[in-house]
Design a protein around this motif. Sequence first.
Motif, mmCIF file in Angstrom:
data_model
loop_
_atom_site.group_PDB
_atom_site.id
_atom_site.type_symbol
_atom_site.label_atom_id
_atom_site.label_comp_id
_atom_site.label_asym_id
_atom_site.label_seq_id
_atom_site.Cartn_x
_atom_site.Cartn_y
_atom_site.Cartn_z
ATOM 1 N N GLU A 119 -1.085 9.579 3.961
ATOM 2 C CA GLU A 119 -2.238 10.223 3.321
ATOM 3 C C GLU A 119 -1.997 10.528 1.849
ATOM 4 O O GLU A 119 -2.840 10.258 0.992
ATOM 5 C CB GLU A 119 -2.591 11.509 4.059
ATOM 6 C CG GLU A 119 -3.797 12.220 3.485
ATOM 7 C CD GLU A 119 -4.126 13.505 4.236
ATOM 8 O OE1 GLU A 119 -5.046 14.216 3.799
ATOM 9 O OE2 GLU A 119 -3.444 13.795 5.235
ATOM 10 N N LYS A 120 -0.820 11.071 1.520
ATOM 11 C CA LYS A 120 -0.571 11.526 0.155
ATOM 12 C C LYS A 120 -0.013 10.434 -0.761
ATOM 13 O O LYS A 120 -0.261 10.456 -1.966
ATOM 14 C CB LYS A 120 0.391 12.714 0.175
ATOM 15 C CG LYS A 120 -0.183 13.957 0.826
ATOM 16 C CD LYS A 120 0.815 15.105 0.767
ATOM 17 C CE LYS A 120 0.237 16.385 1.389
ATOM 18 N NZ LYS A 120 1.206 17.509 1.344
ATOM 19 N N TRP A 123 -2.295 6.112 0.704
ATOM 20 C CA TRP A 123 -3.765 6.047 0.652
ATOM 21 C C TRP A 123 -4.301 5.998 -0.778
ATOM 22 O O TRP A 123 -5.165 5.168 -1.083
ATOM 23 C CB TRP A 123 -4.387 7.217 1.414
ATOM 24 C CG TRP A 123 -5.879 7.188 1.358
ATOM 25 C CD1 TRP A 123 -6.722 6.447 2.120
ATOM 26 C CD2 TRP A 123 -6.708 7.908 0.429
ATOM 27 N NE1 TRP A 123 -8.034 6.656 1.756
ATOM 28 C CE2 TRP A 123 -8.052 7.546 0.708
ATOM 29 C CE3 TRP A 123 -6.460 8.811 -0.596
ATOM 30 C CZ2 TRP A 123 -9.125 8.075 0.002
ATOM 31 C CZ3 TRP A 123 -7.529 9.321 -1.315
ATOM 32 C CH2 TRP A 123 -8.846 8.960 -1.006
ATOM 33 N N PRO A 124 -3.816 6.843 -1.717
ATOM 34 C CA PRO A 124 -4.355 6.780 -3.091
ATOM 35 C C PRO A 124 -4.139 5.407 -3.745
ATOM 36 O O PRO A 124 -4.990 4.940 -4.507
ATOM 37 C CB PRO A 124 -3.564 7.877 -3.829
ATOM 38 C CG PRO A 124 -3.129 8.817 -2.759
ATOM 39 C CD PRO A 124 -2.846 7.948 -1.577
ATOM 40 N N LYS A 125 -3.015 4.746 -3.433
ATOM 41 C CA LYS A 125 -2.737 3.435 -4.033
ATOM 42 C C LYS A 125 -3.660 2.373 -3.439
ATOM 43 O O LYS A 125 -4.223 1.538 -4.170
ATOM 44 C CB LYS A 125 -1.270 3.070 -3.813
ATOM 45 C CG LYS A 125 -0.304 4.029 -4.487
ATOM 46 C CD LYS A 125 1.131 3.783 -4.067
ATOM 47 C CE LYS A 125 2.036 4.879 -4.625
ATOM 48 N NZ LYS A 125 3.442 4.733 -4.189
ATOM 49 N N GLN A 127 -6.531 2.905 -2.115
ATOM 50 C CA GLN A 127 -7.870 3.227 -2.593
ATOM 51 C C GLN A 127 -8.070 2.717 -4.024
ATOM 52 O O GLN A 127 -9.132 2.190 -4.369
ATOM 53 C CB GLN A 127 -8.085 4.741 -2.535
ATOM 54 C CG GLN A 127 -9.514 5.180 -2.782
ATOM 55 C CD GLN A 127 -10.474 4.686 -1.713
ATOM 56 O OE1 GLN A 127 -10.060 4.327 -0.620
ATOM 57 N NE2 GLN A 127 -11.759 4.642 -2.036
ATOM 58 N N PHE A 128 -7.033 2.836 -4.841
ATOM 59 C CA PHE A 128 -7.117 2.339 -6.216
ATOM 60 C C PHE A 128 -7.291 0.826 -6.237
ATOM 61 O O PHE A 128 -8.146 0.298 -6.969
ATOM 62 C CB PHE A 128 -5.865 2.731 -7.005
ATOM 63 C CG PHE A 128 -5.808 2.115 -8.375
ATOM 64 C CD1 PHE A 128 -6.550 2.639 -9.424
ATOM 65 C CD2 PHE A 128 -5.024 0.995 -8.613
ATOM 66 C CE1 PHE A 128 -6.520 2.058 -10.685
ATOM 67 C CE2 PHE A 128 -4.985 0.400 -9.872
ATOM 68 C CZ PHE A 128 -5.732 0.940 -10.910
ATOM 69 N N LEU A 154 1.596 5.684 -8.725
ATOM 70 C CA LEU A 154 0.240 5.277 -9.099
ATOM 71 C C LEU A 154 -0.046 5.644 -10.551
ATOM 72 O O LEU A 154 -0.559 4.818 -11.320
ATOM 73 C CB LEU A 154 -0.781 5.947 -8.173
ATOM 74 C CG LEU A 154 -2.258 5.710 -8.519
ATOM 75 C CD1 LEU A 154 -2.593 4.227 -8.481
ATOM 76 C CD2 LEU A 154 -3.152 6.496 -7.561
ATOM 77 N N GLU A 155 0.280 6.849 -10.951
ATOM 78 C CA GLU A 155 -0.079 7.325 -12.289
ATOM 79 C C GLU A 155 0.875 6.852 -13.375
ATOM 80 O O GLU A 155 0.471 6.641 -14.514
ATOM 81 C CB GLU A 155 -0.166 8.856 -12.296
ATOM 82 C CG GLU A 155 -1.211 9.415 -11.351
ATOM 83 C CD GLU A 155 -2.605 8.838 -11.613
ATOM 84 O OE1 GLU A 155 -2.914 8.549 -12.794
ATOM 85 O OE2 GLU A 155 -3.374 8.686 -10.651
#
Length: 402
Positions: A119-120, A123-125, A127-128, A154-155
Amino acid sequence: MFGFCCKRLQLLVPSCRIAVDYSVTHFQKAPPFTRLYSSKPLLGVQNDKARSFTVSYLINSLGFSPQLALSSSNKMRLHFDTPEKPDSVIKLFKDYGLSDAHISDIVKKCPVLLVSNAEKTLWPKLQFFTSIGLSGNDLARIFRINANILTLSLERSIRPCYDIMKTLEIPEDKVPYFISNYYMFNPKVLSNVPHNTSILRAHQVPEASFPLWVCSHLLALSFDSEKVKTNVEKVISMGFDPSSTTFMKALYVISVTDAAKWEHKVEFYKKWGWTEDDVLLAFRKNPMFMSFSVKNISAKMDFLLNKMGCQPADLAARPDILTYSLEKRIIPRCSVIRFLQLKGLIVKEDLSIITIVHKNEKWFLERFVIKFEEQAPELQSILQGKMGLAECGLGFDESGGV
């Protein structure tokens, strides 16, 4: 002391119960895991560590071989006692359109993903990547080549690299190829590329000659500007026209080959009968052969010169031959030719092994396989490596020629 060791082993391998008495020590397997993935046996793996939960999971949930599962667990220090994390990672991948086969391949490339926080972290990657237009098939293609990209920040890495990529005007259908270049997917490296493309333009290198989704082109332009300028000028001084199709290949090879390594390779080719002029002639025709290791080329030279009777100058004139796979192309084709010669179906003097290896697959099949399939049904098996000449009662002799 022995009892202590047994207790220690039981802690390390919780799927075994160890009973100890003074006359005999034996292992009693604990009941199998109740989940579906653990219902299969460990496929004969006898090593105690292979009974761990992690190894069982890799074998039964992801289709790892016992050897690969054990190796992945040990080398990557991959250990987990419950299925929650890996289950959540697998579910997330499936939610983004990846198949079981895709997921297995991805985890084989980067096993530590299984213990990521789905989830942490993941998922953000994912989603990107979907937000920039990548489909499930695109993600599968990228991650099967470059699963390690999911371990990058990611950032700090992924988003900055994408921002640089946008300035390079990569065609939409080539974005997956660009992102697959793991070693180049680094903001510090990529930050040099936009400026260095202007150096190429200043030397009249056509835009079409350096598509930036090609890894070798990116690498050649990833160095600081002074080094890129020096390399460009060196390639031009070696006789390459900036507008030629070989210019960027030469720039790549020069970029990754320092002076000492270049000299070492020149000396290597001299031992096989080339002159320095031969090396430069071959390099102008196909620069990529100089990027292969000495070990790789040595095996090809030995086979072509000593077994097939080729001449050093012939290989210098057609260096493409040295870039082909020895096992997948050179030996199979030469085996077919030798078989046909020894069976009296073709004549030596009519052939050039250099031409035979160089020609495309369609030409070779029509000329030497399909044409003789009735007289020699073994040819397909020989070409595919399923049957060697020794199995036909034949073989390569020294300096056999063609």
